[in-house]
Design a protein around this motif. Structure first.
Motif, PDB file in Angstrom:
ATOM      1  N   LYS A  18       2.359   0.274   0.939  1.00 47.52           N
ATOM      2  CA  LYS A  18       2.416   0.815  -0.426  1.00 47.52           C
ATOM      3  C   LYS A  18       3.847   0.898  -0.952  1.00 47.52           C
ATOM      4  N   THR A  19       4.754   1.421  -0.128  1.00 51.96           N
ATOM      5  CA  THR A  19       6.148   1.565  -0.560  1.00 51.96           C
ATOM      6  C   THR A  19       6.823   0.204  -0.666  1.00 51.96           C
ATOM      7  N   THR A  20       6.489  -0.702   0.241  1.00 55.38           N
ATOM      8  CA  THR A  20       7.027  -2.064   0.157  1.00 55.38           C
ATOM      9  C   THR A  20       6.567  -2.710  -1.148  1.00 55.38           C
ATOM     10  N   LEU A  21       5.307  -2.470  -1.514  1.00 52.19           N
ATOM     11  CA  LEU A  21       4.769  -2.977  -2.777  1.00 52.19           C
ATOM     12  C   LEU A  21       5.557  -2.414  -3.956  1.00 52.19           C
TER      13      LEU A  21
ATOM     14  N   ILE B 279      11.008  -7.117  -8.975  1.00 53.35           N
ATOM     15  CA  ILE B 279      10.529  -8.155  -9.903  1.00 53.35           C
ATOM     16  C   ILE B 279      10.790  -7.756 -11.354  1.00 53.35           C
ATOM     17  N   TYR B 280      10.455  -6.522 -11.711  1.00 52.97           N
ATOM     18  CA  TYR B 280      10.499  -6.128 -13.119  1.00 52.97           C
ATOM     19  C   TYR B 280      11.820  -5.503 -13.558  1.00 52.97           C
ATOM     20  N   LEU B 281      12.595  -5.008 -12.619  1.00 54.50           N
ATOM     21  CA  LEU B 281      13.882  -4.410 -12.989  1.00 54.50           C
ATOM     22  C   LEU B 281      15.052  -5.310 -12.613  1.00 54.50           C
ATOM     23  N   GLY B 282      14.753  -6.362 -11.840  1.00 63.09           N
ATOM     24  CA  GLY B 282      15.810  -7.280 -11.440  1.00 63.09           C
ATOM     25  C   GLY B 282      16.818  -6.676 -10.483  1.00 63.09           C
ATOM     26  N   VAL B 283      16.389  -5.658  -9.755  1.00 60.34           N
ATOM     27  CA  VAL B 283      17.277  -5.029  -8.771  1.00 60.34           C
ATOM     28  C   VAL B 283      16.705  -5.258  -7.380  1.00 60.34           C
ATOM     29  N   ALA B 284      17.588  -5.326  -6.405  1.00 61.83           N
ATOM     30  CA  ALA B 284      17.123  -5.488  -5.027  1.00 61.83           C
ATOM     31  C   ALA B 284      16.498  -4.176  -4.576  1.00 61.83           C
ATOM     32  N   GLY B 285      15.262  -4.240  -4.099  1.00 58.87           N
ATOM     33  CA  GLY B 285      14.605  -3.041  -3.582  1.00 58.87           C
ATOM     34  C   GLY B 285      15.147  -2.706  -2.201  1.00 58.87           C
TER      35      GLY B 285
ATOM     36  N   LYS C 193      14.396  -0.446   6.095  1.00 63.57           N
ATOM     37  CA  LYS C 193      14.891   0.868   5.649  1.00 63.57           C
ATOM     38  C   LYS C 193      13.767   1.721   5.055  1.00 63.57           C
ATOM     39  N   ILE C 194      12.557   1.149   4.928  1.00 61.46           N
ATOM     40  CA  ILE C 194      11.453   1.890   4.314  1.00 61.46           C
ATOM     41  C   ILE C 194      10.780   2.763   5.365  1.00 61.46           C
ATOM     42  N   ALA C 195      10.849   4.066   5.141  1.00 59.30           N
ATOM     43  CA  ALA C 195      10.242   5.032   6.061  1.00 59.30           C
ATOM     44  C   ALA C 195       8.865   5.431   5.535  1.00 59.30           C
ATOM     45  N   PRO C 196       7.996   5.979   6.405  1.00 61.32           N
ATOM     46  CA  PRO C 196       6.690   6.460   5.925  1.00 61.32           C
ATOM     47  C   PRO C 196       6.878   7.483   4.798  1.00 61.32           C
ATOM     48  N   THR C 197       6.058   7.361   3.777  1.00 65.58           N
ATOM     49  CA  THR C 197       6.166   8.260   2.622  1.00 65.58           C
ATOM     50  C   THR C 197       5.554   9.606   2.951  1.00 65.58           C
TER      51      THR C 197
ATOM     52  N   VAL D 283     -10.199  -7.437  -6.539  1.00 68.55           N
ATOM     53  CA  VAL D 283      -9.529  -7.523  -5.239  1.00 68.55           C
ATOM     54  C   VAL D 283      -8.612  -8.742  -5.308  1.00 68.55           C
ATOM     55  N   LEU D 284      -7.341  -8.536  -5.028  1.00 68.70           N
ATOM     56  CA  LEU D 284      -6.376  -9.637  -5.072  1.00 68.70           C
ATOM     57  C   LEU D 284      -5.583  -9.724  -3.766  1.00 68.70           C
ATOM     58  N   PRO D 285      -5.204 -10.939  -3.362  1.00 74.88           N
ATOM     59  CA  PRO D 285      -4.372 -11.096  -2.175  1.00 74.88           C
ATOM     60  C   PRO D 285      -2.895 -10.945  -2.529  1.00 74.88           C
ATOM     61  N   VAL D 286      -2.155 -10.209  -1.718  1.00 73.60           N
ATOM     62  CA  VAL D 286      -0.707 -10.092  -1.935  1.00 73.60           C
ATOM     63  C   VAL D 286       0.030 -10.075  -0.607  1.00 73.60           C
ATOM     64  N   SER D 287       1.303 -10.377  -0.706  1.00 77.67           N
ATOM     65  CA  SER D 287       2.231 -10.085   0.377  1.00 77.67           C
ATOM     66  C   SER D 287       3.353  -9.293  -0.264  1.00 77.67           C
ATOM     67  N   ALA D 288       3.309  -7.981  -0.090  1.00 75.48           N
ATOM     68  CA  ALA D 288       4.343  -7.126  -0.681  1.00 75.48           C
ATOM     69  C   ALA D 288       5.709  -7.489  -0.106  1.00 75.48           C
ATOM     70  N   LEU D 289       5.716  -7.887   1.142  1.00 72.54           N
ATOM     71  CA  LEU D 289       6.963  -8.245   1.820  1.00 72.54           C
ATOM     72  C   LEU D 289       7.604  -9.474   1.187  1.00 72.54           C
TER      73      LEU D 289
END
Length: 199
Positions: free
Chosen positions: A30-33, A40-46, A51-55, A164-170
């Motif tokens: 979820k957080t990776t998404l 994608i929408y802000l043009g900034v590196a996420g 570095k993503i820890a459990p929310t 239902v859609l397929p994604v790769s958040a990564l």
């Protein structure tokens, strides 16, 4: 005259805002998404994935599409945090439910959790987007397999918009298409759940 001008200015500068909650079990991505949506929408590196820890609680992301602000609320997926989700139902305009398509051992738990969410009266009529995440992993369940598993529950969605859609958040595959689908449904559902207007 001043009141008229300031009133018009306020009206012209107001933005429509929609709130989208991102739900799913822990480690679904979820957080990776959310980080991918922001990049994608802000043009900034996420945040880099390592570095993503459990929310614990809530992560927030805001993006703008066609002068409309989408506020994403990424809620923690640990079982003990599920009771907090309900507090956000009355304010949300859509639900994104993320499924870890590689975690076949917990698919029954995912089904039960999804059913609990969509059968809550507070979210009746709200568009629901299920994302089969981690499609970059060869062993991941494909969309048709996910649909087969969730079809008995999907009947309970009634007439509301769902997909239902397929994604790769990564990797980012399918993320923009998912947000585009969501944006159209938020606009279409505005009589049922009107946007909030803010300056």
């Amino acid at each position: 005259m001043y009141t008229l001008i300031t009133g018009l200015y306020k009206q012209w500068t107001q933005k429509e805002e929609f709130y989208v909650i991102i739900l799913g079990l822990d480690n679904a991505g979820k957080t990776t998404l959310l980080e991918r949506i922001k990049s994608i929408y802000l043009g900034v590196a996420g945040l880099p994935p390592e570095k993503i820890a459990p929310t614990v609680g809530l992560n927030i992301g805001k993006v703008e599409i066609n002068n409309t602000r989408l506020n994403f609320w990424d809620l923690g997926g640990q079982r003990e945090l599920h009771s907090i989700w309900e507090k956000y139902y009355s304010e949300c305009h859509a639900i994104v439910f993320v499924v870890d398509a590689t975690d076949k051992e917990r698919i029954e738990e995912v089904k039960e959790t999804f059913e609990t969410v969509i059968t809550n009266d507070t979210v009746e009529g709200v568009p629901v987007l299920m994302l089969a995440n981690k499609q970059d992993v060869p062993s991941a369940l494909k969309v048709h397999e996910i649909k087969e598993i969730f079809n008995p529950i999907a009947l309970r969605l009634g007439a509301r918009d769902s997909k239902v859609l397929p994604v790769s958040a990564l990797k980012g595959d399918g993320v923009q298409e998912a947000v585009d689908w969501l944006f159209v449904r938020l606009q279409r559902n505005r009589t049922n759940r009107p946007p909030i207007f803010r300056n």
